[in-house]
Design a protein around this motif. Sequence first.
Motif, short mmCIF file in Angstrom:
data_model
loop_
_atom_site.label_atom_id
_atom_site.label_comp_id
_atom_site.label_asym_id
_atom_site.label_seq_id
_atom_site.Cartn_x
_atom_site.Cartn_y
_atom_site.Cartn_z
N UNK A 75 0.86 -1.18 0.00
CA UNK A 75 0.00 0.00 0.00
C UNK A 75 0.89 1.23 0.00
N UNK A 76 0.28 2.39 -0.14
CA UNK A 76 1.04 3.65 -0.13
C UNK A 76 0.90 4.29 1.25
N UNK A 77 1.74 5.26 1.55
CA UNK A 77 1.64 5.94 2.85
C UNK A 77 0.34 6.73 2.99
N UNK A 78 -0.36 6.94 1.89
CA UNK A 78 -1.58 7.74 1.92
C UNK A 78 -2.84 6.90 2.03
N UNK A 79 -2.68 5.58 1.99
CA UNK A 79 -3.82 4.72 2.28
C UNK A 79 -4.15 4.84 3.76
N UNK A 80 -5.35 4.41 4.10
CA UNK A 80 -5.77 4.51 5.50
C UNK A 80 -5.43 3.24 6.28
N UNK A 81 -5.50 3.37 7.59
CA UNK A 81 -5.32 2.23 8.47
C UNK A 81 -6.38 1.18 8.14
N UNK A 82 -7.58 1.63 7.85
CA UNK A 82 -8.66 0.71 7.48
C UNK A 82 -8.33 -0.05 6.20
N UNK A 83 -7.75 0.63 5.21
CA UNK A 83 -7.34 -0.03 3.97
C UNK A 83 -6.34 -1.14 4.28
N UNK A 84 -5.36 -0.82 5.11
CA UNK A 84 -4.33 -1.80 5.46
C UNK A 84 -4.95 -3.00 6.19
N UNK A 85 -5.82 -2.73 7.14
CA UNK A 85 -6.45 -3.81 7.90
C UNK A 85 -7.26 -4.72 6.98
N UNK A 86 -8.01 -4.12 6.06
CA UNK A 86 -8.82 -4.92 5.13
C UNK A 86 -7.94 -5.81 4.25
N UNK A 87 -6.86 -5.25 3.72
CA UNK A 87 -5.95 -6.03 2.88
C UNK A 87 -5.28 -7.16 3.67
N UNK A 88 -4.86 -6.85 4.88
CA UNK A 88 -4.19 -7.87 5.69
C UNK A 88 -5.14 -9.00 6.06
N UNK A 89 -6.38 -8.67 6.37
CA UNK A 89 -7.37 -9.71 6.66
C UNK A 89 -7.72 -10.52 5.42
#
Length: 130
Positions: A75-89
Amino acid sequence: MQIVNVMTSDPITIDQHDTLSKAKTIMDEGRFRRLPVMEDGRLVGIVTERDLREFTGYLKSIRVNAAMRTALITITPYNTVEDAACLMLKHKIGGMPIVADGQLVGIVTSSDLLKAFLNVVKATGEIMQR
């Protein structure tokens, strides 16, 4: 909240031609479970503790590029924490590299996301007490 606020900047990396033994030493000393793998300054893979376990007994003789994963979720530094959590899950991963303009700029782990969640809960509780 943007991921740039919770990521680890300038993560420690390893070269794809280094040995798995070196990767294990770096991970043990840094107390982390994954290392971005680089080649000529660009991200080419990631190696995890799980990858190392598959080669137990051969860590000194096997190169990182034989064990690393190359199908990267980033992901990029401008993605959200929610974006990261969704991708990781979705991909069942515990961390991922942060890339900007083709360059590795950070890494985020499930522990980072959990800390961010706890900060939000704490802040919400403080607001509610006012």
